[in-house]
Design a protein around this motif. Structure first.
Motif, PDB file in Angstrom:
ATOM      1  N   MET A   1       0.854  -1.165   0.000  1.00 47.84           N
ATOM      2  CA  MET A   1       0.000   0.000   0.000  1.00 47.84           C
ATOM      3  C   MET A   1       0.903   1.232   0.000  1.00 47.84           C
ATOM      4  O   MET A   1       1.927   1.267   0.666  1.00 47.84           O
ATOM      5  CB  MET A   1      -0.885  -0.021   1.251  1.00 47.84           C
ATOM      6  N   HIS A   2       0.500   2.233  -0.769  1.00 41.81           N
ATOM      7  CA  HIS A   2       1.230   3.490  -0.809  1.00 41.81           C
ATOM      8  C   HIS A   2       0.270   4.616  -0.415  1.00 41.81           C
ATOM      9  O   HIS A   2      -0.833   4.707  -0.956  1.00 41.81           O
ATOM     10  CB  HIS A   2       1.805   3.754  -2.197  1.00 41.81           C
ATOM     11  N   ILE A   3       0.697   5.447   0.511  1.00 41.96           N
ATOM     12  CA  ILE A   3      -0.121   6.568   0.985  1.00 41.96           C
ATOM     13  C   ILE A   3       0.572   7.853   0.581  1.00 41.96           C
ATOM     14  O   ILE A   3       1.770   8.029   0.828  1.00 41.96           O
ATOM     15  CB  ILE A   3      -0.273   6.536   2.516  1.00 41.96           C
ATOM     16  N   ASP A   4      -0.166   8.752  -0.036  1.00 38.21           N
ATOM     17  CA  ASP A   4       0.378  10.050  -0.421  1.00 38.21           C
ATOM     18  C   ASP A   4      -0.483  11.150   0.189  1.00 38.21           C
ATOM     19  O   ASP A   4      -1.715  11.085   0.116  1.00 38.21           O
ATOM     20  CB  ASP A   4       0.410  10.182  -1.946  1.00 38.21           C
ATOM     21  N   ILE A   5       0.176  12.118   0.795  1.00 39.88           N
ATOM     22  CA  ILE A   5      -0.522  13.273   1.368  1.00 39.88           C
ATOM     23  C   ILE A   5      -0.125  14.502   0.565  1.00 39.88           C
ATOM     24  O   ILE A   5       1.053  14.829   0.467  1.00 39.88           O
ATOM     25  CB  ILE A   5      -0.154  13.484   2.848  1.00 39.88           C
ATOM     26  N   ASP A   6      -1.101  15.179  -0.022  1.00 40.57           N
ATOM     27  CA  ASP A   6      -0.856  16.422  -0.754  1.00 40.57           C
ATOM     28  C   ASP A   6      -0.818  17.545   0.283  1.00 40.57           C
ATOM     29  O   ASP A   6      -1.851  18.044   0.715  1.00 40.57           O
ATOM     30  CB  ASP A   6      -1.951  16.649  -1.787  1.00 40.57           C
ATOM     31  N   HIS A   7       0.384  17.919   0.668  1.00 40.90           N
ATOM     32  CA  HIS A   7       0.545  18.909   1.731  1.00 40.90           C
ATOM     33  C   HIS A   7       0.091  20.299   1.306  1.00 40.90           C
ATOM     34  O   HIS A   7      -0.218  21.129   2.166  1.00 40.90           O
ATOM     35  CB  HIS A   7       1.993  18.925   2.215  1.00 40.90           C
ATOM     36  N   ASP A   8       0.024  20.546   0.000  1.00 35.05           N
ATOM     37  CA  ASP A   8      -0.482  21.834  -0.473  1.00 35.05           C
ATOM     38  C   ASP A   8      -2.001  21.911  -0.348  1.00 35.05           C
ATOM     39  O   ASP A   8      -2.562  22.988  -0.221  1.00 35.05           O
ATOM     40  CB  ASP A   8      -0.083  22.071  -1.934  1.00 35.05           C
ATOM     41  N   ARG A   9      -2.654  20.760  -0.372  1.00 32.93           N
ATOM     42  CA  ARG A   9      -4.113  20.703  -0.293  1.00 32.93           C
ATOM     43  C   ARG A   9      -4.605  20.568   1.156  1.00 32.93           C
ATOM     44  O   ARG A   9      -5.694  21.015   1.498  1.00 32.93           O
ATOM     45  CB  ARG A   9      -4.614  19.536  -1.125  1.00 32.93           C
ATOM     46  N   CYS A  10      -3.828  19.915   2.014  1.00 36.13           N
ATOM     47  CA  CYS A  10      -4.229  19.635   3.400  1.00 36.13           C
ATOM     48  C   CYS A  10      -4.577  20.922   4.139  1.00 36.13           C
ATOM     49  O   CYS A  10      -3.854  21.916   4.061  1.00 36.13           O
ATOM     50  CB  CYS A  10      -3.082  18.905   4.124  1.00 36.13           C
ATOM     51  N   ILE A  11      -5.698  20.885   4.865  1.00 33.04           N
ATOM     52  CA  ILE A  11      -6.126  22.045   5.647  1.00 33.04           C
ATOM     53  C   ILE A  11      -6.035  21.783   7.149  1.00 33.04           C
ATOM     54  O   ILE A  11      -6.423  22.618   7.955  1.00 33.04           O
ATOM     55  CB  ILE A  11      -7.559  22.489   5.278  1.00 33.04           C
ATOM     56  N   GLY A  12      -5.548  20.603   7.516  1.00 36.10           N
ATOM     57  CA  GLY A  12      -5.364  20.295   8.932  1.00 36.10           C
ATOM     58  C   GLY A  12      -6.644  19.956   9.674  1.00 36.10           C
ATOM     59  O   GLY A  12      -6.732  20.168  10.886  1.00 36.10           O
ATOM     60  N   ALA A  13      -7.618  19.394   8.987  1.00 39.06           N
ATOM     61  CA  ALA A  13      -8.885  19.049   9.636  1.00 39.06           C
ATOM     62  C   ALA A  13      -8.707  17.930  10.662  1.00 39.06           C
ATOM     63  O   ALA A  13      -9.471  17.823  11.616  1.00 39.06           O
ATOM     64  CB  ALA A  13      -9.929  18.649   8.604  1.00 39.06           C
ATOM     65  N   GLY A  14      -7.723  17.065  10.454  1.00 39.11           N
ATOM     66  CA  GLY A  14      -7.427  16.011  11.422  1.00 39.11           C
ATOM     67  C   GLY A  14      -8.300  14.779  11.336  1.00 39.11           C
ATOM     68  O   GLY A  14      -8.203  13.895  12.183  1.00 39.11           O
ATOM     69  N   GLN A  15      -9.134  14.679  10.320  1.00 40.72           N
ATOM     70  CA  GLN A  15     -10.015  13.520  10.198  1.00 40.72           C
ATOM     71  C   GLN A  15      -9.224  12.228   9.982  1.00 40.72           C
ATOM     72  O   GLN A  15      -9.627  11.162  10.452  1.00 40.72           O
ATOM     73  CB  GLN A  15     -11.020  13.730   9.069  1.00 40.72           C
ATOM     74  N   CYS A  16      -8.085  12.331   9.295  1.00 45.35           N
ATOM     75  CA  CYS A  16      -7.260  11.137   9.068  1.00 45.35           C
ATOM     76  C   CYS A  16      -6.705  10.604  10.381  1.00 45.35           C
ATOM     77  O   CYS A  16      -6.724   9.395  10.629  1.00 45.35           O
ATOM     78  CB  CYS A  16      -6.129  11.443   8.089  1.00 45.35           C
ATOM     79  N   ALA A  17      -6.229  11.499  11.226  1.00 48.04           N
ATOM     80  CA  ALA A  17      -5.669  11.084  12.522  1.00 48.04           C
ATOM     81  C   ALA A  17      -6.747  10.508  13.429  1.00 48.04           C
ATOM     82  O   ALA A  17      -6.474   9.619  14.237  1.00 48.04           O
ATOM     83  CB  ALA A  17      -4.961  12.254  13.192  1.00 48.04           C
TER      84      ALA A  17
END
Length: 66
Positions: free
Chosen positions: A1-17
């Protein structure tokens, strides 16, 4: 599995955590980050749910080799 986070798009909502706390965290600025050693999802079945929960679709999950 490969996970990619688009740091330019992330708004810090924290739903992933919240959805997959054994894989995702938030950095000092509040943005999504992968925990060290968890870059492959560590077999957590909630990784895909974490990607779906992101309100700005900043996380993509793909199978290795795809």
């Amino acid at each position: 599995m490969h996970i990619d986070i688009d740091h330019d798009r992330c708004i810090g909502a924290g739903q992933c955590a919240l959805a997959a706390p054994s894989v995702f965290t938030q950095d000092d600025d509040g943005f999504s980050a992968l925990l060290p050693g968890r870059e492959d999802g560590a077999g957590d079945p909630m990784v895909r749910e974490a990607a779906r929960a992101c309100p700005v679709s900043a996380i993509t999950v793909s199978d290795e080799g795809s």
